[in-house]
Design an enzyme around this catalytic site. Structure first.
Site, PDB file in Angstrom:
ATOM      1  N   GLY A 134      -5.427  -7.385 -12.129  1.00 10.81           N
ATOM      2  CA  GLY A 134      -5.925  -8.463 -11.284  1.00 10.81           C
ATOM      3  C   GLY A 134      -7.251  -8.116 -10.623  1.00 10.81           C
ATOM      4  O   GLY A 134      -7.790  -7.018 -10.796  1.00 10.81           O
ATOM      5  N   LEU A 194      -8.273  -7.712  -7.296  1.00  8.85           N
ATOM      6  CA  LEU A 194      -8.409  -6.676  -6.270  1.00  8.85           C
ATOM      7  C   LEU A 194      -7.934  -5.316  -6.782  1.00  8.85           C
ATOM      8  O   LEU A 194      -8.629  -4.309  -6.627  1.00  8.85           O
ATOM      9  CB  LEU A 194      -7.631  -7.074  -5.005  1.00  8.85           C
ATOM     10  N   ASP A 208       7.784  -4.268 -12.725  1.00 10.87           N
ATOM     11  CA  ASP A 208       7.832  -5.729 -12.643  1.00 10.87           C
ATOM     12  C   ASP A 208       8.439  -6.166 -11.312  1.00 10.87           C
ATOM     13  O   ASP A 208       9.635  -5.967 -11.069  1.00 10.87           O
ATOM     14  CB  ASP A 208       8.652  -6.272 -13.825  1.00 10.87           C
ATOM     15  N   TYR A 211       3.680 -20.219  -0.924  1.00 11.54           N
ATOM     16  CA  TYR A 211       2.919 -18.971  -1.070  1.00 11.54           C
ATOM     17  C   TYR A 211       2.822 -18.266   0.285  1.00 11.54           C
ATOM     18  O   TYR A 211       3.180 -17.092   0.427  1.00 11.54           O
ATOM     19  CB  TYR A 211       1.526 -19.292  -1.622  1.00 11.54           C
ATOM     20  N   LYS A 239       4.472 -14.704   1.473  1.00  6.37           N
ATOM     21  CA  LYS A 239       3.616 -13.575   1.882  1.00  6.37           C
ATOM     22  C   LYS A 239       3.969 -13.138   3.306  1.00  6.37           C
ATOM     23  O   LYS A 239       3.993 -11.936   3.604  1.00  6.37           O
ATOM     24  CB  LYS A 239       2.135 -13.953   1.782  1.00  6.37           C
TER      25      LYS A 239
HETATM   26  N1  LIG Z   1      -7.823 -13.812  -4.585  1.00  4.53           N
HETATM   27  C1  LIG Z   1      -7.911 -14.181  -3.327  1.00  4.53           C
HETATM   28  O1  LIG Z   1      -8.841 -14.907  -2.945  1.00  4.53           O
HETATM   29  C2  LIG Z   1      -6.891 -13.729  -2.320  1.00  4.53           C
HETATM   30  C3  LIG Z   1      -6.939 -14.283  -1.033  1.00  4.53           C
HETATM   31  C4  LIG Z   1      -6.029 -13.842  -0.090  1.00  4.53           C
HETATM   32  C5  LIG Z   1      -5.096 -12.877  -0.423  1.00  4.53           C
HETATM   33  N2  LIG Z   1      -5.056 -12.364  -1.691  1.00  4.53           N
HETATM   34  C6  LIG Z   1      -4.028 -11.345  -1.978  1.00  4.53           C
HETATM   35  O2  LIG Z   1      -4.664 -10.258  -2.625  1.00  4.53           O
HETATM   36  C7  LIG Z   1      -3.741  -9.635  -3.529  1.00  4.53           C
HETATM   37  C8  LIG Z   1      -4.412  -9.458  -4.874  1.00  4.53           C
HETATM   38  O3  LIG Z   1      -4.804 -10.737  -5.345  1.00  4.53           O
HETATM   39  P1  LIG Z   1      -5.749 -10.900  -6.626  1.00  4.53           P
HETATM   40  O4  LIG Z   1      -6.733 -11.949  -6.300  1.00  4.53           O
HETATM   41  O5  LIG Z   1      -6.191  -9.567  -7.119  1.00  4.53           O
HETATM   42  O6  LIG Z   1      -4.697 -11.536  -7.647  1.00  4.53           O
HETATM   43  P2  LIG Z   1      -4.731 -11.597  -9.235  1.00  4.53           P
HETATM   44  O7  LIG Z   1      -6.113 -11.382  -9.743  1.00  4.53           O
HETATM   45  O8  LIG Z   1      -4.012 -12.838  -9.638  1.00  4.53           O
HETATM   46  O9  LIG Z   1      -3.850 -10.335  -9.635  1.00  4.53           O
HETATM   47  C9  LIG Z   1      -2.463 -10.317  -9.395  1.00  4.53           C
HETATM   48  C10 LIG Z   1      -1.902  -9.081 -10.019  1.00  4.53           C
HETATM   49  O10 LIG Z   1      -0.478  -9.076  -9.797  1.00  4.53           O
HETATM   50  C11 LIG Z   1       0.163  -8.818 -11.041  1.00  4.53           C
HETATM   51  N3  LIG Z   1       1.494  -9.415 -11.051  1.00  4.53           N
HETATM   52  C12 LIG Z   1       1.825 -10.729 -10.978  1.00  4.53           C
HETATM   53  N4  LIG Z   1       3.172 -10.866 -11.026  1.00  4.53           N
HETATM   54  C13 LIG Z   1       3.682  -9.605 -11.122  1.00  4.53           C
HETATM   55  C14 LIG Z   1       4.992  -9.078 -11.235  1.00  4.53           C
HETATM   56  N5  LIG Z   1       6.074  -9.872 -11.276  1.00  4.53           N
HETATM   57  N6  LIG Z   1       5.156  -7.732 -11.322  1.00  4.53           N
HETATM   58  C15 LIG Z   1       4.070  -6.901 -11.328  1.00  4.53           C
HETATM   59  N7  LIG Z   1       2.807  -7.337 -11.259  1.00  4.53           N
HETATM   60  C16 LIG Z   1       2.614  -8.683 -11.144  1.00  4.53           C
HETATM   61  C17 LIG Z   1      -0.741  -9.451 -12.078  1.00  4.53           C
HETATM   62  O11 LIG Z   1      -0.437  -8.930 -13.349  1.00  4.53           O
HETATM   63  P3  LIG Z   1      -0.654  -9.866 -14.669  1.00  4.53           P
HETATM   64  O12 LIG Z   1      -2.146  -9.980 -14.803  1.00  4.53           O
HETATM   65  O13 LIG Z   1      -0.012  -9.113 -15.754  1.00  4.53           O
HETATM   66  O14 LIG Z   1       0.019 -11.164 -14.362  1.00  4.53           O
HETATM   67  C18 LIG Z   1      -2.111  -9.003 -11.543  1.00  4.53           C
HETATM   68  O15 LIG Z   1      -2.369  -7.673 -11.913  1.00  4.53           O
HETATM   69  C19 LIG Z   1      -2.489 -10.497  -3.505  1.00  4.53           C
HETATM   70  O16 LIG Z   1      -1.555  -9.926  -2.624  1.00  4.53           O
HETATM   71  C20 LIG Z   1      -2.957 -11.821  -2.931  1.00  4.53           C
HETATM   72  O17 LIG Z   1      -1.913 -12.488  -2.248  1.00  4.53           O
HETATM   73  C21 LIG Z   1      -5.936 -12.764  -2.646  1.00  4.53           C
END
Ligand SMILES: NC(=O)c1ccc[n+]([C@@H]2O[C@H](COP(=O)([O-])OP(=O)(O)OC[C@H]3O[C@@H](n4cnc5c(N)ncnc54)[C@H](OP(=O)(O)O)[C@@H]3O)[C@@H](O)[C@H]2O)c1
Length: 288
Positions: free
Chosen positions: A10, A12, A35, A124, A128
């Protein structure tokens, strides 16, 4: 240090892995290997891994997907992080758990600090918030880092979408009455590394974001103006204003004002985080 990072496919998690791997030993189990939809199997997987700190970036992060399947959202965003935190506590290891500004839905127009009341309005945000509480209950040393509106890293995000739309010649439009803080994943990586290596006492909730605030409309305008300045787009289009109420593109309700105060982060870092505009300029210049 030996740092276990989840969610490295992902945005971050991938940025943290790339930023840290020259200085630390990184363990990056894949989604399939660890997982979070299967909380019961997690302890067994962690038993085989040696690490000094666990940073949980994995999660079910799309509000609309969580709204459609709130039980899975609770499992992935709350039950499994609690299991991970329990394992960390048992081993005397620190866990950094990534959370979100979507735990808020404020009518205030001033930045929210860590003590502000969290009142999520969608599945969501509820999952969280439950994750934050469960992680802190399971591990006394855990740090919950709330981030917002992430940009940068290896996956396209809001700025790339705006630039792509501008380059296609289609109308660019963005919501003008919803506020948060755009935040660079590279800056988050830098702050978390400092917290992990220099601030062993940092625990509880911490707002981890750049300085300033924006609506999506302001974020779009700034992105396009920087992209134009950097020669990424030949012309500077007008960004049309949209309203959050009645916006047809969402399933889950979206909070209107979730701007976080980063004063506590500034205290740990010894200086105020730079503004999101400065961080965005650097990120776009790198890709230009
Ligand atoms: N993006 C934003 O703007 C934002 C804003 C506020 C907070 N956040 C928080 O920041 C964190 C990282 O977000 P991100 O933007 O990096 O998200 P992302 O790009 O969607 O990445 C999510 C990651 O979680 C993995 N994942 C999903 N379901 C899973 C499961 N059941 N078991 C193990 N791994 C799993 C995904 O793997 P796959 O690729 O294989 O599915 C991916 O590596 C999260 O906690 C999110 O709530 C993000």
């Amino acid at each position: 240090m030996k740092i276990l990072i989840t969610g490295t496919s992902g945005r971050l998690g991938g940025a943290l892995k790339r930023c840290y791997e020259s200085r630390h030993e990184i363990l990056a189990p894949s989604h399939a290997e660890l997982d979070l939809a299967r909380p019961d199997g997690l302890e067994t997987v962690l038993d085989d891994l040696e690490f000094d700190v666990l940073i949980n970036c994995a999660g079910m992060v799309h509000p609309d997907a969580c709204e459609r399947d709130p039980l899975s959202a609770m499992q992935v965003n709350a039950e499994s992080p609690a299991q991970l935190a329990g394992c960390c506590q048992h081993r005397g290891v620190r866990m950094i758990h990534i959370s979100t500004d979507y735990v808020f839905d404020s009518v205030e127009a001033s930045p929210l600090d860590e003590a502000a009341l969290a009142q999520p309005i969608n599945a969501y945000g509820r999952s969280k918030l439950a994750g934050e509480q469960a992680v802190m209950a399971a591990s006394s040393k855990a740090l919950v880092a709330r981030v917002s509106w992430l940009f940068g890293g290896h996956l396209p995000s809001f700025p790339e979408q705006m630039i792509k739309t501008a380059l296609s010649g289609h109308e660019v439009a963005a919501i003008a009455d919803k506020w948060s803080v755009p935040t660079s994943v590279d800056d988050v990586a830098h702050w978390l590394e400092h917290l992990v290596t220099q601030c062993p006492k940092a625990s509880g909730i911490l707002h981890v974001c750049n300085s300033g605030q924006a609506t999506w409309h302001e974020y779009a305008e700034t992105t396009l103006s920087l992209a134009h300045e950097l020669g990424v787009i030949p012309d500077l289009p007008m960004v049309q204003r949209q309203a959050l109420d009645g916006f047809a593109g969402f399933i889950a309700k979206r909070a209107r004002y979730t701007v976080m105060s980063n004063a506590r982060l500034a205290g740990w870092m010894g200086q105020a985080p730079r503004t999101w505009q400065e961080a965005l300029r650097e990120s776009l210049a790198r890709g230009a």
